[in-house]
Design a protein around this motif. Structure first.
Motif, PDB file in Angstrom:
ATOM      1  N   TYR A  59     -19.747  12.583  -4.051  1.00  0.00           N
ATOM      2  CA  TYR A  59     -20.227  12.653  -5.424  1.00  0.00           C
ATOM      3  C   TYR A  59     -19.250  11.517  -6.320  1.00  0.00           C
ATOM      4  CZ  TYR A  59     -23.311  16.194  -4.416  1.00  0.00           C
ATOM      5  OH  TYR A  59     -24.385  16.974  -3.946  1.00  0.00           O
ATOM      6  N   ALA A  60     -19.527  10.877  -7.286  1.00  0.00           N
ATOM      7  CA  ALA A  60     -18.733  10.414  -8.340  1.00  0.00           C
ATOM      8  C   ALA A  60     -18.090  11.451  -8.944  1.00  0.00           C
ATOM      9  CB  ALA A  60     -19.367   9.428  -9.162  1.00  0.00           C
ATOM     10  N   ASP A  61     -16.733  11.399  -9.343  1.00  0.00           N
ATOM     11  CA  ASP A  61     -16.084  12.230 -10.010  1.00  0.00           C
ATOM     12  C   ASP A  61     -16.774  12.673 -11.301  1.00  0.00           C
ATOM     13  OD1 ASP A  61     -12.548  10.923  -9.118  1.00  0.00           O
ATOM     14  OD2 ASP A  61     -14.167  12.424  -8.174  1.00  0.00           O
ATOM     15  N   SER A  62     -17.459  11.868 -12.102  1.00  0.00           N
ATOM     16  CA  SER A  62     -18.061  12.207 -13.230  1.00  0.00           C
ATOM     17  C   SER A  62     -19.198  13.037 -13.102  1.00  0.00           C
ATOM     18  CB  SER A  62     -18.607  10.668 -13.969  1.00  0.00           C
ATOM     19  OG  SER A  62     -19.441  10.124 -13.137  1.00  0.00           O
ATOM     20  N   VAL A  63     -19.865  13.150 -11.901  1.00  0.00           N
ATOM     21  CA  VAL A  63     -20.955  14.292 -11.937  1.00  0.00           C
ATOM     22  C   VAL A  63     -20.872  15.329 -10.995  1.00  0.00           C
ATOM     23  CG1 VAL A  63     -22.420  12.179 -12.052  1.00  0.00           C
ATOM     24  CG2 VAL A  63     -22.133  12.827  -9.933  1.00  0.00           C
ATOM     25  N   LYS A  64     -19.539  15.310 -10.453  1.00  0.00           N
ATOM     26  CA  LYS A  64     -19.231  16.487  -9.559  1.00  0.00           C
ATOM     27  C   LYS A  64     -19.432  17.957 -10.570  1.00  0.00           C
ATOM     28  CE  LYS A  64     -15.881  14.464  -6.303  1.00  0.00           C
ATOM     29  NZ  LYS A  64     -14.583  14.262  -5.979  1.00  0.00           N
ATOM     30  N   GLY A  65     -19.908  18.955  -9.684  1.00  0.00           N
ATOM     31  CA  GLY A  65     -20.175  20.219 -10.445  1.00  0.00           C
ATOM     32  C   GLY A  65     -21.585  20.135 -11.136  1.00  0.00           C
ATOM     33  N   ARG A  66     -22.209  18.926 -11.391  1.00  0.00           N
ATOM     34  CA  ARG A  66     -23.418  19.164 -12.506  1.00  0.00           C
ATOM     35  C   ARG A  66     -24.617  18.541 -11.784  1.00  0.00           C
ATOM     36  NH1 ARG A  66     -23.661  15.782 -16.414  1.00  0.00           N
ATOM     37  NH2 ARG A  66     -22.148  13.908 -15.534  1.00  0.00           N
ATOM     38  N   PHE A  67     -24.408  17.536 -10.719  1.00  0.00           N
ATOM     39  CA  PHE A  67     -25.489  16.922  -9.968  1.00  0.00           C
ATOM     40  C   PHE A  67     -25.417  17.440  -8.236  1.00  0.00           C
ATOM     41  CE2 PHE A  67     -25.904  12.867 -12.533  1.00  0.00           C
ATOM     42  CZ  PHE A  67     -26.071  13.522 -13.737  1.00  0.00           C
ATOM     43  N   ALA A  68     -26.493  17.356  -7.717  1.00  0.00           N
ATOM     44  CA  ALA A  68     -26.679  17.841  -6.409  1.00  0.00           C
ATOM     45  C   ALA A  68     -27.619  17.173  -5.736  1.00  0.00           C
ATOM     46  CB  ALA A  68     -27.062  19.282  -6.343  1.00  0.00           C
ATOM     47  N   ILE A  69     -27.145  16.511  -4.689  1.00  0.00           N
ATOM     48  CA  ILE A  69     -27.827  15.299  -4.101  1.00  0.00           C
ATOM     49  C   ILE A  69     -28.484  16.143  -2.653  1.00  0.00           C
ATOM     50  CG2 ILE A  69     -26.129  14.463  -2.572  1.00  0.00           C
ATOM     51  CD1 ILE A  69     -27.741  11.701  -2.818  1.00  0.00           C
ATOM     52  N   SER A  70     -29.857  16.171  -2.320  1.00  0.00           N
ATOM     53  CA  SER A  70     -30.370  16.695  -1.038  1.00  0.00           C
ATOM     54  C   SER A  70     -31.369  15.717  -0.445  1.00  0.00           C
ATOM     55  CB  SER A  70     -30.881  17.896  -1.561  1.00  0.00           C
ATOM     56  OG  SER A  70     -31.983  18.124  -2.586  1.00  0.00           O
ATOM     57  N   ARG A  71     -31.903  15.958   0.539  1.00  0.00           N
ATOM     58  CA  ARG A  71     -32.804  15.176   1.288  1.00  0.00           C
ATOM     59  C   ARG A  71     -33.595  16.023   2.369  1.00  0.00           C
ATOM     60  NH1 ARG A  71     -29.626  10.767   4.809  1.00  0.00           N
ATOM     61  NH2 ARG A  71     -31.979  10.404   5.818  1.00  0.00           N
ATOM     62  N   ASP A  72     -34.857  15.697   2.283  1.00  0.00           N
ATOM     63  CA  ASP A  72     -35.629  16.218   3.286  1.00  0.00           C
ATOM     64  C   ASP A  72     -36.278  15.153   4.240  1.00  0.00           C
ATOM     65  OD1 ASP A  72     -38.101  17.292   4.582  1.00  0.00           O
ATOM     66  OD2 ASP A  72     -38.841  18.316   2.813  1.00  0.00           O
ATOM     67  N   ASN A  73     -35.544  15.460   5.337  1.00  0.00           N
ATOM     68  CA  ASN A  73     -35.870  14.352   6.434  1.00  0.00           C
ATOM     69  C   ASN A  73     -37.145  14.367   7.189  1.00  0.00           C
ATOM     70  OD1 ASN A  73     -33.221  13.455   6.282  1.00  0.00           O
ATOM     71  ND2 ASN A  73     -32.416  14.951   7.793  1.00  0.00           N
ATOM     72  N   ALA A  74     -37.630  15.562   7.045  1.00  0.00           N
ATOM     73  CA  ALA A  74     -39.147  15.754   7.648  1.00  0.00           C
ATOM     74  C   ALA A  74     -40.035  14.847   6.694  1.00  0.00           C
ATOM     75  CB  ALA A  74     -39.558  17.251   7.720  1.00  0.00           C
ATOM     76  N   GLU A  75     -39.718  14.826   5.404  1.00  0.00           N
ATOM     77  CA  GLU A  75     -40.463  14.228   4.355  1.00  0.00           C
ATOM     78  C   GLU A  75     -40.126  12.884   4.001  1.00  0.00           C
ATOM     79  OE1 GLU A  75     -43.562  15.312   3.312  1.00  0.00           O
ATOM     80  OE2 GLU A  75     -43.342  17.067   4.651  1.00  0.00           O
ATOM     81  N   ASN A  76     -39.006  12.403   4.698  1.00  0.00           N
ATOM     82  CA  ASN A  76     -38.415  11.190   4.077  1.00  0.00           C
ATOM     83  C   ASN A  76     -38.097  11.159   2.834  1.00  0.00           C
ATOM     84  OD1 ASN A  76     -38.466  10.215   6.750  1.00  0.00           O
ATOM     85  ND2 ASN A  76     -40.497   9.589   6.910  1.00  0.00           N
ATOM     86  N   THR A  77     -37.859  11.994   2.153  1.00  0.00           N
ATOM     87  CA  THR A  77     -37.279  12.186   0.579  1.00  0.00           C
ATOM     88  C   THR A  77     -36.127  12.518   0.098  1.00  0.00           C
ATOM     89  OG1 THR A  77     -39.816  12.845   0.301  1.00  0.00           O
ATOM     90  CG2 THR A  77     -38.436  13.063  -1.731  1.00  0.00           C
TER      91      THR A  77
END
Length: 121
Positions: A59-77
């Motif tokens: 994460y960029a320092d400016s978004v740490k603790g506020r944003f969360a990235i995730s992915r669903d590999n089965a749905e390619n999303t």
């Protein structure tokens, strides 16, 4: 050809939340690292967050603790959950993916068309 289509942007008040999605479609062997970037008019595109196919995140320092990235590999999303939004988070958000089209190791770099996120104070 691979298409990345983002959705979920919009207008939200400071302190609010939004969830961005990026759906990958087309013919490819695998999606490797994926990420979210953002760009304000007149500024360079900057990294927000990345995630490997195995789930390791950055994460960029400016978004740490506020944003969360995730992915669903089965749905390619790909997803980006954005909480505690600030006016300075206002930008066009772009999805990025490193894609193996065939079983060869070479990766192609793809971008989505972008989705506007506007945070009002």
């Amino acid at each position: 050809q691979v298409q990345l289509v983002e959705s979920g942007g919009g207008l939200v008040q400071a302190g609010g939340s939004l969830r961005l999605s990026c759906a990958a479609s087309g013919h490819f062997f695998s999606l490797n690292a994926m990420g979210w970037y953002r760009q304000d008019p007149g500024k360079q595109r900057e990294l927000v967050a990345t995630i490997t196919s195995g789930g390791s995140t950055n994460y960029a320092d400016s978004v740490k603790g506020r944003f969360a990235i995730s992915r669903d590999n089965a749905e390619n999303t790909l997803y980006l959950q954005m909480n505690s939004l600030k006016p300075e988070d206002t930008a066009v958000y772009y999805c990025n993916a490193r894609v193996r089209i065939t079983t060869l190791l070479y990766e192609y770099n793809y971008w989505g068309q972008g989705t506007q996120v506007t945070v009002s104070s």
